[in-house]
Design an enzyme around this catalytic site. Sequence first.
Site, mmCIF file in Angstrom:
data_model
loop_
_atom_site.group_PDB
_atom_site.id
_atom_site.type_symbol
_atom_site.label_atom_id
_atom_site.label_comp_id
_atom_site.label_asym_id
_atom_site.label_seq_id
_atom_site.Cartn_x
_atom_site.Cartn_y
_atom_site.Cartn_z
ATOM 1 N N TYR A 1 4.758 11.620 -2.324
ATOM 2 C CA TYR A 1 4.509 10.248 -2.774
ATOM 3 C C TYR A 1 3.567 10.230 -3.988
ATOM 4 O O TYR A 1 3.826 9.558 -4.990
ATOM 5 C CB TYR A 1 3.912 9.456 -1.606
ATOM 6 C CG TYR A 1 3.719 7.987 -1.847
ATOM 7 C CD1 TYR A 1 4.807 7.121 -1.877
ATOM 8 C CD2 TYR A 1 2.446 7.450 -2.021
ATOM 9 C CE1 TYR A 1 4.626 5.754 -2.076
ATOM 10 C CE2 TYR A 1 2.256 6.086 -2.212
ATOM 11 C CZ TYR A 1 3.349 5.240 -2.237
ATOM 12 O OH TYR A 1 3.161 3.897 -2.434
ATOM 13 N N SER B 1 1.189 2.727 -7.776
ATOM 14 C CA SER B 1 0.259 2.731 -6.632
ATOM 15 C C SER B 1 -1.079 3.262 -7.116
ATOM 16 O O SER B 1 -1.125 4.019 -8.098
ATOM 17 C CB SER B 1 0.802 3.683 -5.551
ATOM 18 O OG SER B 1 -0.202 3.966 -4.589
#
Length: 266
Positions: free
Chosen positions: A164, A151
């Site tokens: 995350y 990401s």
Amino acid sequence: MQQSLNKKIVLITGAATGIGKAVALRFGQEGSHVIINYLNRKADAETVAEAVKAQGGSAVCMQGDISREDDVVKLFAAIRKQFGRLDVLVNNAGMQQDSNFIDMTLDDWNAVINVDLTGHFLCAREAARLFMQQPQEDSDRSPGAMVFITSVHQNIPWSRRANYCAAKAGAAMLMKTIAQELAPHKIRVNAIAPGAVKTPINIENFQNPESKEKIMRKIPYGRAGKVEDIAAAVAWLASDEAEYITGETIFVDGGMELFADFAHGG
Ligand code: BGC
């Protein structure tokens, strides 16, 4: 079309929905044998398998929780049994469980780390073991490649997502470290770091006009990512055309990493 992906055996984790599904369809177009791993969305996984076959590939669905070592070992044993080899691992399965940092429970932390980081470790380790054992027609050729889906948040901090961001940054460093270790075996390991791609993980933010506007301000290219943007980059990175690339992350993010606010003065 990447000729080198035709008939290749490709495992995509978390492929019942979102980016994983698009990657499965893309490998279907390339004529690959696609293994669609899913956690509990069996019906969705079967729909993806039918779509892969309609694109010209072949497909099987294999259930397994990638955060559990016994499930991952079983998944790879099933692949060994059914196909005898694996050519590409796409380490895709991921999740978010957001919370203010001071309220973040150990369960919130572990849930995300277990899937987004430990799950990637377990699948990569089993894939590397299989790649190193499988017979090669030509010792100069790669016995297999891995693509991690990370990401932009492997680099960009994001409040309320400490779990995350830590998992994605960890996965990025895991990818680079094993790329270094496995390169002498001609096993390539790379990552695609998506930006804001419309998928079930963030669809609510795109449906709310206010939060959508906030996301769009962060994307210089002026549109949200499409799952196909990610799938195309994964297919290329897994193909022989990218043979000399290892340990790299390609950001497929419409420029989200470019500090968009600076476009309007420093
Ligand atoms: C997250 C999305 C988010 C995007 C950009 C992704 O990794 O899963 O929810 O929209 O990053 O911030």
